[in-house]
Design a protein around this motif. Structure first.
Motif, short mmCIF file in Angstrom:
data_model
loop_
_atom_site.label_atom_id
_atom_site.label_comp_id
_atom_site.label_asym_id
_atom_site.label_seq_id
_atom_site.Cartn_x
_atom_site.Cartn_y
_atom_site.Cartn_z
N MET A 77 0.98 -1.08 -0.29
CA MET A 77 -0.10 -0.08 -0.09
C MET A 77 0.89 1.31 -0.13
O MET A 77 1.85 1.32 0.63
CB MET A 77 -1.00 -0.13 1.07
N SER A 83 -2.47 6.20 0.43
CA SER A 83 -3.30 5.16 0.70
C SER A 83 -3.26 4.98 2.07
O SER A 83 -4.22 4.71 2.80
CB SER A 83 -3.10 3.59 -0.02
N PRO A 102 -9.24 8.18 -2.05
CA PRO A 102 -8.21 7.84 -3.18
C PRO A 102 -8.49 7.65 -4.60
O PRO A 102 -9.80 7.50 -5.03
CB PRO A 102 -7.73 6.19 -2.59
N LYS A 129 -6.34 2.86 -7.13
CA LYS A 129 -5.84 2.34 -5.72
C LYS A 129 -6.78 1.86 -4.87
O LYS A 129 -6.40 1.38 -3.86
CB LYS A 129 -5.57 3.72 -4.92
N GLU A 153 -6.17 -1.48 -3.17
CA GLU A 153 -5.10 -1.45 -2.06
C GLU A 153 -6.08 -0.96 -0.73
O GLU A 153 -6.16 -1.62 0.15
CB GLU A 153 -3.92 -0.54 -2.08
N VAL A 154 -6.77 0.02 -1.06
CA VAL A 154 -7.62 0.49 0.10
C VAL A 154 -8.68 -0.26 0.61
O VAL A 154 -9.12 -0.47 1.58
CB VAL A 154 -7.98 1.95 -0.25
#
Length: 228
Positions: A1, A5, A60, A64, A67-68
């Motif tokens: 990450m 993030s 974000p 992304k 990842e988040v």
């Protein structure tokens, strides 16, 4: 990450934890049959806190999310799953088939009706609406998964479609699930029939009359029709 993030995730965690109410967390958890711990933040206040983190300038970028979203979803307290769903809703205009993996992830992890239903109706439903080519292969996979929440989602994603519902497809899905003894499946079958009866009452009444269905499904499916 990446760092941005991580910072976003930490800010969301800090903001929600700051509003935790141990007094309210107990009944909120009990309402969900103690499936999950709660911070104890009621919906109006949670929505108020979340607003800052849902703004386009704050949230974000779409690329992304992979990842988040897992980072948020894997946090213990239920409010974080609710926040995650609200966050994903903000990207609906950006949805493409690649978002399916994240939708499936949040459907099968920490699953209960309170998250599965909005994911199915608002997120999966929207994706399948703009990418109709996904419907049949994904529904087939979900029906074969043995996961009751994916099975429930195969009918609930139609909830908002109204006249755009592919009735033949939906009816076939209902028939494939009708022998399930799972409460959440039988309830969902009745719910989608009830909602569709508001659009096509004659079709639903005939289907219920001619199709062997669980008693719960029939009762739920007829609720709107019986008030007419």
């Amino acid at each position: 990450m990446d760092s941005k993030s991580s910072v976003y995730l930490e800010k969301v965690k800090k903001a929600l934890h700051a509003e935790a109410s141990p007094v309210d967390s107990v009944p909120m958890s009990k309402y969900m049959r103690d499936q999950f711990p709660f911070l104890g933040i009621k919906a109006p206040r949670r929505n108020e806190i979340s607003r800052e983190f849902l703004q386009r300038s704050t949230r974000p970028p779409y690329n992304k999310l992979e990842e988040v979203i897992p980072g948020l979803w894997n946090l213990s307290e239920r409010e974080f799953q609710y926040f995650t769903i609200a966050l994903l809703e903000k990207y609906k205009k950006d949805f493409s088939p690649d978002i399916l993996l994240l939708i499936e992830f949040i459907l099968v992890e920490k699953s209960w009706w309170d998250t599965v239903d909005p994911i199915a109706s608002k997120l999966a439903g929207h994706l399948f609406y703009i990418c109709p080519e996904l419907r049949k292969p994904v529904v087939e996979r979900w029906l074969s998964s043995g996961n009751i929440w994916l099975e429930r989602s195969t009918v609930l994603f139609w909830i908002k479609y109204k006249k755009d519902t592919d009735w033949d497809f939906l009816a076939e899905t209902i028939k494939r699930l009708r022998d399930s003894d799972e409460f959440f499946i039988q309830k969902a079958l009745g719910w989608i029939l009830r909602e569709y009866s508001k659009v096509e009452p004659t079709r639903v009444r005939q289907f219920i009359a001619e199709t062997k269905l669980p008693g719960l499904t029939v009762r739920e499916g007829l609720k709107f029709l019986q008030r007419q």
